[in-house]
Design a protein around this motif. Structure first.
Motif, short mmCIF file in Angstrom:
data_model
loop_
_atom_site.label_atom_id
_atom_site.label_comp_id
_atom_site.label_asym_id
_atom_site.label_seq_id
_atom_site.Cartn_x
_atom_site.Cartn_y
_atom_site.Cartn_z
N GLY A 1 0.80 -1.21 0.00
CA GLY A 1 0.00 0.00 0.00
C GLY A 1 0.83 1.26 0.00
N GLY A 2 2.10 1.15 0.42
CA GLY A 2 3.03 2.26 0.31
C GLY A 2 3.04 3.25 1.46
N HIS A 3 2.03 3.21 2.31
CA HIS A 3 1.96 4.20 3.38
C HIS A 3 2.37 3.59 4.72
N VAL A 4 3.18 4.33 5.47
CA VAL A 4 3.65 3.87 6.78
C VAL A 4 2.77 4.50 7.87
N HIS A 5 2.13 3.63 8.65
CA HIS A 5 1.29 4.08 9.76
C HIS A 5 1.77 3.40 11.03
N VAL A 6 2.02 4.20 12.06
CA VAL A 6 2.62 3.73 13.31
C VAL A 6 1.63 3.94 14.44
N ASP A 7 1.56 2.97 15.34
CA ASP A 7 0.80 3.15 16.58
C ASP A 7 1.78 3.20 17.74
N LEU A 8 1.80 4.32 18.43
CA LEU A 8 2.65 4.47 19.62
C LEU A 8 1.88 3.93 20.81
N VAL A 9 2.30 2.78 21.32
CA VAL A 9 1.63 2.14 22.45
C VAL A 9 2.31 2.62 23.73
N MET A 10 1.60 3.37 24.53
CA MET A 10 2.19 4.08 25.65
C MET A 10 1.55 3.67 26.97
N GLY B 1 3.07 6.93 29.28
CA GLY B 1 2.00 7.60 28.57
C GLY B 1 1.96 9.07 28.90
N THR B 2 2.93 9.81 28.40
CA THR B 2 3.05 11.24 28.69
C THR B 2 3.21 12.04 27.41
N THR B 3 2.89 13.31 27.50
CA THR B 3 3.08 14.21 26.36
C THR B 3 4.55 14.28 25.97
N ALA B 4 5.44 14.30 26.95
CA ALA B 4 6.87 14.38 26.66
C ALA B 4 7.35 13.16 25.87
N ALA B 5 6.87 11.97 26.26
CA ALA B 5 7.28 10.76 25.55
C ALA B 5 6.75 10.76 24.12
N LEU B 6 5.50 11.17 23.96
CA LEU B 6 4.94 11.22 22.60
C LEU B 6 5.72 12.22 21.74
N ALA B 7 6.00 13.39 22.29
CA ALA B 7 6.73 14.40 21.53
C ALA B 7 8.13 13.92 21.15
N ALA B 8 8.75 13.11 22.00
CA ALA B 8 10.09 12.60 21.70
C ALA B 8 10.07 11.64 20.51
N CYS B 9 8.95 10.96 20.30
CA CYS B 9 8.86 9.99 19.20
C CYS B 9 8.68 10.65 17.84
N LEU B 10 8.04 11.80 17.80
CA LEU B 10 7.62 12.36 16.52
C LEU B 10 8.77 12.65 15.56
N PRO B 11 9.91 13.21 16.00
CA PRO B 11 11.00 13.45 15.04
C PRO B 11 11.59 12.17 14.46
#
Length: 295
Positions: free
Chosen positions: A170-179, A187-197
């Motif tokens: 399908g060509g598209h990469v979709h990720v689920d961040l399990v926190m 399960g924190t905003t800081a941890a989620l923000a660290a993953c995005l880059p």
């Protein structure tokens, strides 16, 4: 984060059952074919686009028995046009060959966990060779993966996987961040923000907050342009001291928050467009627009 394929809105994935909770302890947990189908139908009407499915046997225990898996997949496809995403994780005690075999049920999509992680008192075992086998088997079979990430380093594994073995079907990469899993990232905003880059270019992401992290993770994901996974697999408490009534209650809350964020739930057709999944076969009905229901 920009929308993939021009699709605007929030993808809501429902994880209704999981492999951890016992029906005797959680009577509202959908485990029979009829309960799973009724849950799927109700939650699609509220805004769910994807069903992340762990299958239970007639004894209500988790099973990877292929005839049973096929039975449940067929029943859901007959009753809804949700994207059916089978778990290849199963339970922490399931062997790798049985986890691979669920792809024989021909789901639209399947989860693909990107590393071994302590899972409470158990160990969720995902060595590199199994990750590669799942990725390449899904490419060959036309199954779209959702890459499940339990810790930041697993995003580096995803980059290595894509560099060496190419993009998913399908060509598209979709990720689920399990926190919020005991043993994984918090399960924190800081941890989620660290993953995005560390997400691959062009990828989309959803976030799953386990237990009491469910609501803060949803809010953080929406604020960052991400998508949502909710369900009784991940949380059994709606509010402090208040057990979850059913999966529909969790989907309704997620849909309401998505509308507040001005990114309303995607229809099942839009979900397929986002993820690079072909339209359903004629055995299912037309794509439905989520009902205007808020929490």
């Amino acid at each position: 984060m920009s929308a993939a394929g021009g699709v605007e809105g929030t993808l809501i994935t429902l994880a209704p059952t999981g492999a951890e909770s016992a029906k005797a302890d959680v009577p509202a947990l959908p485990v029979t074919v009829e309960e799973v189908v009724a849950t799927a139908r109700d939650c699609q009407a509220l805004g769910a686009g994807v069903l992340h499915l762990h299958v239970r046997g007639t004894d209500t225990r988790p099973t990877l028995d292929l005839p049973r898996v096929r039975e449940v997949v067929a029943a859901v496809c007959e009753a809804t046009d949700l994207v059916v995403q089978l778990s290849t994780g199963g339970a922490v005690t399931d062997p790798a060959d049985a986890r691979l075999a669920v792809l024989d049920a021909e789901p639209d999509a399947a989860s693909l966990s990107l590393g071994t992680v302590n899972f409470g008192r158990g160990v969720f075992y995902n060595p590199w060779d199994l990750i590669v086998e799942l990725h390449t088997q899904m490419q060959q079979r036309g199954v779209v993966p959702e890459y499940e990430v339990f810790d930041l380093g697993q995003l580096a594994t995803l980059t290595r996987l894509l560099d060496r073995y190419g993009p998913p079907h399908g060509g598209h990469v979709h990720v689920d961040l399990v926190m919020g899993v005991p043993g994984g990232m918090p399960g924190t905003t800081a941890a989620l923000a660290a993953c995005l880059p560390a997400l691959p270019p062009g990828a989309t992401f959803a976030a799953t907050g386990v237990g009491r992290t469910s609501l803060p993770v949803m809010l953080a994901a929406l604020s960052a342009g991400g998508h949502l996974r909710v369900g009784m697999e991940d949380t059994l408490t709606y509010a402090p001291g208040e057990p979850v009534r059913d999966n529909a209650q969790l989907v309704a809350r997620a849909a309401g928050l998505a509308r507040i964020a001005q990114r309303p739930p995607l229809s099942t057709g839009q979900a397929r467009q986002l993820l690079g999944i072909a339209p359903p076969s004629p055995r299912t009905g037309p794509s439905h627009t989520p009902a205007e229901v808020s929490s």
